[in-house]
Design a protein around this motif. Structure first.
Motif, mmCIF file in Angstrom:
data_model
loop_
_atom_site.group_PDB
_atom_site.id
_atom_site.type_symbol
_atom_site.label_atom_id
_atom_site.label_comp_id
_atom_site.label_asym_id
_atom_site.label_seq_id
_atom_site.Cartn_x
_atom_site.Cartn_y
_atom_site.Cartn_z
ATOM 1 N N GLY A 108 -5.594 4.064 9.168
ATOM 2 C CA GLY A 108 -4.962 2.734 8.501
ATOM 3 C C GLY A 108 -3.440 3.187 7.823
ATOM 4 O O GLY A 108 -2.670 4.257 8.179
ATOM 5 N N ASP A 109 -2.900 2.281 6.898
ATOM 6 C CA ASP A 109 -1.678 2.163 6.723
ATOM 7 C C ASP A 109 -1.385 3.572 5.960
ATOM 8 O O ASP A 109 -1.796 3.898 4.675
ATOM 9 C CB ASP A 109 -1.376 0.967 5.664
ATOM 10 C CG ASP A 109 -1.623 -0.309 6.471
ATOM 11 O OD1 ASP A 109 -2.684 -0.160 7.270
ATOM 12 O OD2 ASP A 109 -0.750 -1.159 6.341
ATOM 13 N N VAL A 110 -0.318 4.395 6.218
ATOM 14 C CA VAL A 110 0.254 5.577 5.465
ATOM 15 C C VAL A 110 1.111 5.495 4.557
ATOM 16 O O VAL A 110 1.158 6.082 3.516
ATOM 17 C CB VAL A 110 0.573 6.558 6.597
ATOM 18 C CG1 VAL A 110 0.825 8.054 6.035
ATOM 19 C CG2 VAL A 110 -0.306 6.742 7.889
ATOM 20 N N GLY A 128 0.058 1.274 11.838
ATOM 21 C CA GLY A 128 1.452 0.410 11.378
ATOM 22 C C GLY A 128 1.470 1.044 10.124
ATOM 23 O O GLY A 128 0.600 1.349 9.232
ATOM 24 N N ASP A 129 2.723 0.478 9.616
ATOM 25 C CA ASP A 129 3.299 0.791 8.183
ATOM 26 C C ASP A 129 3.046 2.257 7.854
ATOM 27 O O ASP A 129 2.325 3.098 7.012
ATOM 28 C CB ASP A 129 2.460 -0.027 7.167
ATOM 29 C CG ASP A 129 2.850 -1.386 7.035
ATOM 30 O OD1 ASP A 129 3.838 -1.906 7.895
ATOM 31 O OD2 ASP A 129 2.361 -2.191 6.427
ATOM 32 N N TYR A 130 3.987 2.953 8.752
ATOM 33 C CA TYR A 130 4.135 4.466 8.610
ATOM 34 C C TYR A 130 5.150 4.798 7.219
ATOM 35 O O TYR A 130 4.997 5.879 6.675
ATOM 36 C CB TYR A 130 4.772 5.124 9.715
ATOM 37 C CG TYR A 130 3.967 4.744 10.902
ATOM 38 C CD1 TYR A 130 2.524 4.742 10.881
ATOM 39 C CD2 TYR A 130 4.511 3.996 11.693
ATOM 40 C CE1 TYR A 130 1.873 4.399 11.774
ATOM 41 C CE2 TYR A 130 3.693 3.437 12.816
ATOM 42 C CZ TYR A 130 2.634 3.521 12.998
ATOM 43 O OH TYR A 130 1.850 3.027 13.906
ATOM 44 N N THR A 189 -4.618 -4.050 15.835
ATOM 45 C CA THR A 189 -3.316 -4.684 15.521
ATOM 46 C C THR A 189 -3.351 -4.345 13.957
ATOM 47 O O THR A 189 -3.995 -3.977 13.362
ATOM 48 C CB THR A 189 -3.427 -6.443 15.515
ATOM 49 O OG1 THR A 189 -4.207 -6.762 14.420
ATOM 50 C CG2 THR A 189 -3.983 -6.889 16.931
ATOM 51 N N HIS A 190 -1.914 -4.682 13.601
ATOM 52 C CA HIS A 190 -1.713 -4.366 12.252
ATOM 53 C C HIS A 190 -2.209 -5.281 11.469
ATOM 54 O O HIS A 190 -2.837 -4.726 10.291
ATOM 55 C CB HIS A 190 0.002 -4.317 12.191
ATOM 56 C CG HIS A 190 0.213 -3.776 10.523
ATOM 57 N ND1 HIS A 190 0.190 -2.846 9.923
ATOM 58 C CD2 HIS A 190 0.792 -4.441 9.692
ATOM 59 C CE1 HIS A 190 0.432 -2.708 8.940
ATOM 60 N NE2 HIS A 190 0.977 -3.964 8.621
ATOM 61 N N ALA A 191 -2.124 -6.524 11.437
ATOM 62 C CA ALA A 191 -2.607 -7.522 10.585
ATOM 63 C C ALA A 191 -3.876 -8.378 10.699
ATOM 64 O O ALA A 191 -4.610 -8.339 10.051
ATOM 65 C CB ALA A 191 -1.383 -8.169 9.993
ATOM 66 N N GLY A 203 -5.115 -2.946 9.749
ATOM 67 C CA GLY A 203 -4.702 -2.482 8.592
ATOM 68 C C GLY A 203 -4.110 -3.912 7.686
ATOM 69 O O GLY A 203 -4.539 -4.704 7.598
ATOM 70 N N HIS A 204 -2.896 -3.354 6.738
ATOM 71 C CA HIS A 204 -2.277 -4.558 6.245
ATOM 72 C C HIS A 204 -2.891 -5.216 5.221
ATOM 73 O O HIS A 204 -1.880 -5.143 4.089
ATOM 74 C CB HIS A 204 -1.748 -5.368 7.300
ATOM 75 C CG HIS A 204 -0.608 -6.548 6.837
ATOM 76 N ND1 HIS A 204 0.538 -6.115 6.333
ATOM 77 C CD2 HIS A 204 -0.860 -7.860 6.481
ATOM 78 C CE1 HIS A 204 1.180 -7.145 6.036
ATOM 79 N NE2 HIS A 204 0.312 -8.319 6.060
ATOM 80 N N SER A 205 -3.892 -5.462 5.174
ATOM 81 C CA SER A 205 -4.458 -6.179 3.985
ATOM 82 C C SER A 205 -5.245 -5.144 3.023
ATOM 83 O O SER A 205 -6.493 -4.866 3.243
ATOM 84 C CB SER A 205 -5.462 -7.397 4.384
ATOM 85 O OG SER A 205 -4.970 -8.206 5.105
ATOM 86 N N GLY A 234 4.027 -1.860 12.130
ATOM 87 C CA GLY A 234 3.744 -2.661 11.142
ATOM 88 C C GLY A 234 4.490 -3.395 10.700
ATOM 89 O O GLY A 234 6.033 -3.452 11.106
ATOM 90 N N ASN A 235 4.469 -4.541 9.563
ATOM 91 C CA ASN A 235 5.609 -5.311 9.151
ATOM 92 C C ASN A 235 6.612 -4.496 8.715
ATOM 93 O O ASN A 235 8.125 -4.837 8.763
ATOM 94 C CB ASN A 235 5.250 -6.197 8.171
ATOM 95 C CG ASN A 235 4.402 -5.617 7.316
ATOM 96 O OD1 ASN A 235 3.369 -5.031 7.328
ATOM 97 N ND2 ASN A 235 4.723 -6.318 5.798
ATOM 98 N N HIS A 236 6.585 -3.407 8.067
ATOM 99 C CA HIS A 236 7.593 -2.474 7.629
ATOM 100 C C HIS A 236 8.514 -1.988 8.411
ATOM 101 O O HIS A 236 9.861 -1.772 8.229
ATOM 102 C CB HIS A 236 6.768 -1.440 6.554
ATOM 103 C CG HIS A 236 6.281 -1.923 5.145
ATOM 104 N ND1 HIS A 236 7.284 -1.961 4.021
ATOM 105 C CD2 HIS A 236 5.384 -2.501 4.930
ATOM 106 C CE1 HIS A 236 6.751 -2.569 3.156
ATOM 107 N NE2 HIS A 236 5.410 -3.018 3.603
ATOM 108 N N GLU A 237 8.020 -1.469 9.620
ATOM 109 C CA GLU A 237 8.643 -0.985 10.663
ATOM 110 C C GLU A 237 9.424 -2.276 11.259
ATOM 111 O O GLU A 237 10.499 -2.036 11.612
ATOM 112 C CB GLU A 237 7.864 -0.429 12.035
ATOM 113 C CG GLU A 237 7.333 0.917 11.722
ATOM 114 C CD GLU A 237 6.125 0.980 10.535
ATOM 115 O OE1 GLU A 237 5.988 1.689 9.724
ATOM 116 O OE2 GLU A 237 5.307 0.225 10.768
HETATM 117 MN MN LIG Z 1 1.628 -4.141 6.406
#
Ligand SMILES: [Mn+2]
Length: 238
Positions: free
Chosen positions: A8-10, A36-38, A149-151, A189-191, A66-69
Motif C-alpha cells: 500500500g501507500d508508502v 502508488g503514492d511513494y 489500481t491506485h484508487a 490503496g489511496h483510501s 498514485g495521485n501524488h506522482e
Molecule cells: Mn492516493
C-alpha cells in the motif's frame, strides 16, 4: 510457487518500506506490485524511490502511479514548459481547475523536496533516475487472478478504457464500486483506512492503512492472503 505481493501507500516512509521488504524477501520470480503514492508527507521520499530502484533488480516489480506522482509529474511539466494544463485538472477536479504548486506543497510536496536537500526548490532538480522512475509508473496492472489500481475502477469498463479519475482519485468513502465485469479481485490503496485494518469487500480490497497518519504499511500476498503490517518505525503490528 511464485508469490505476488501488493504493498500500500508508502508516502515517504522509507524505513517502513525497507523493513517490510526485508520480511517479504521477494525472490527473482516473485512479483511486488506497489500501489502508488511513494512520495509526499513522510520524511524520506528520496529514500523510498532509491529503495524501489534497487528492488527492480531483486524481483518483478510493478510500480503504479498514485495521485501524488501524477501531481508531481504535472507540475514538472509546467516547470519545463511554463504552461498550465488546466484541462487535466478540470477533468479530475471539475470546478477546481487551477491546481497550484502551493496545493501540492501543502499536500506533502514540501517534504518531498526537502528530502533532496535544502537547495532543492524545483521538481526538475530531482535526480534524473528518480524523475524517470516517476514518469515510468503505470496506471494499472492485470494478473490472471487480480487487478491492481491506485484508487478504484469503473466496473463495466476494460482496464484500457478506465478514466484517470477512477484509477487515481476516487475515494471509497464516497462509493465502493461493484464487482468488475472480469470477475477479478481488485487491490487498491489511496483510501486511507484510519482503523488500521484493510477494507476487504471480497471483490475490492483496500490496503492503504494510513501509514502517514500513525497507522500501518500493509503488504498482502494475493494467493495466500498472508499479511504483514509495520508502523513508520518498521515495528511489526502485534
Ligand atoms: Mn492516493
Amino acid at each position: 510457487m511464485a508469490k505476488t505481493w501488493a504493498i500500500g501507500d508508502v508516502h515517504g516512509f522509507s524505513l517502513a518500506l525497507c523493513r517490510i521488504l526485508d520480511r517479504i524477501e521477494p525472490q527473482k520470480d516473485d512479483t511486488v506490485v506497489m500501489l502508488g503514492d511513494y512520495i509526499d508527507r513522510g520524511p524520506d521520499s528520496r529514500g523510498v524511490i532509491d529503495r524501489l530502484l534497487r528492488l527492480r533488480s531483486e524481483c518483478r516489480l510493478v510500480t503504479l502511479r498514485g495521485n501524488h506522482e501524477a501531481m508531481l509529474l504535472e507540475l514538472l511539466e509546467r516547470e519545463q514548459n511554463g504552461q498550465t494544463n488546466d484541462s487535466f485538472w478540470k477533468r479530475i477536479f471539475g470546478k477546481k481547475s487551477s491546481f497550484l504548486r502551493s496545493d501540492w506543497l501543502d499536500l506533502g510536496g514540501r517534504q518531498t523536496l526537502a528530502s533532496y536537500g535544502p537547495l532543492t526548490t524545483r521538481i526538475s532538480q530531482l535526480p534524473e533516475p528518480h524523475l524517470r522512475f516517476l514518469a515510468e509508473t503505470v496506471l494499472y496492472h492485470e494478473s490472471p487472478n487480480a487487478n491492481f489500481t491506485h484508487a478504484a475502477y469503473i466496473p463495466e469498463l476494460e482496464m484500457s478504457e478506465q478514466p484517470i479519475q477512477a484509477l487515481l482519485y476516487h475515494r471509497l468513502r464516497v462509493s465502493i464500486p461493484g464487482p468488475h465485469f472480469s470477475g477479478k479481485t481488485f487491490y487498491v490503496g489511496h483510501s486511507a483506512q484510519r482503523s488500521g485494518n484493510i477494507l476487504d469487500k471480497g471483490h475490492i480490497i483496500c490496503i492503504d492503512t494510513c501509514l502517514y497518519g500513525g497507522g500501518w504499511l500493509t503488504a498482502r500476498e494475493i494467493d495466500s492472503g498472508e499479511m504483514i503490517q509495520l508502523d513508520a518505525a518498521g515495528r511489526l503490528r502485534s
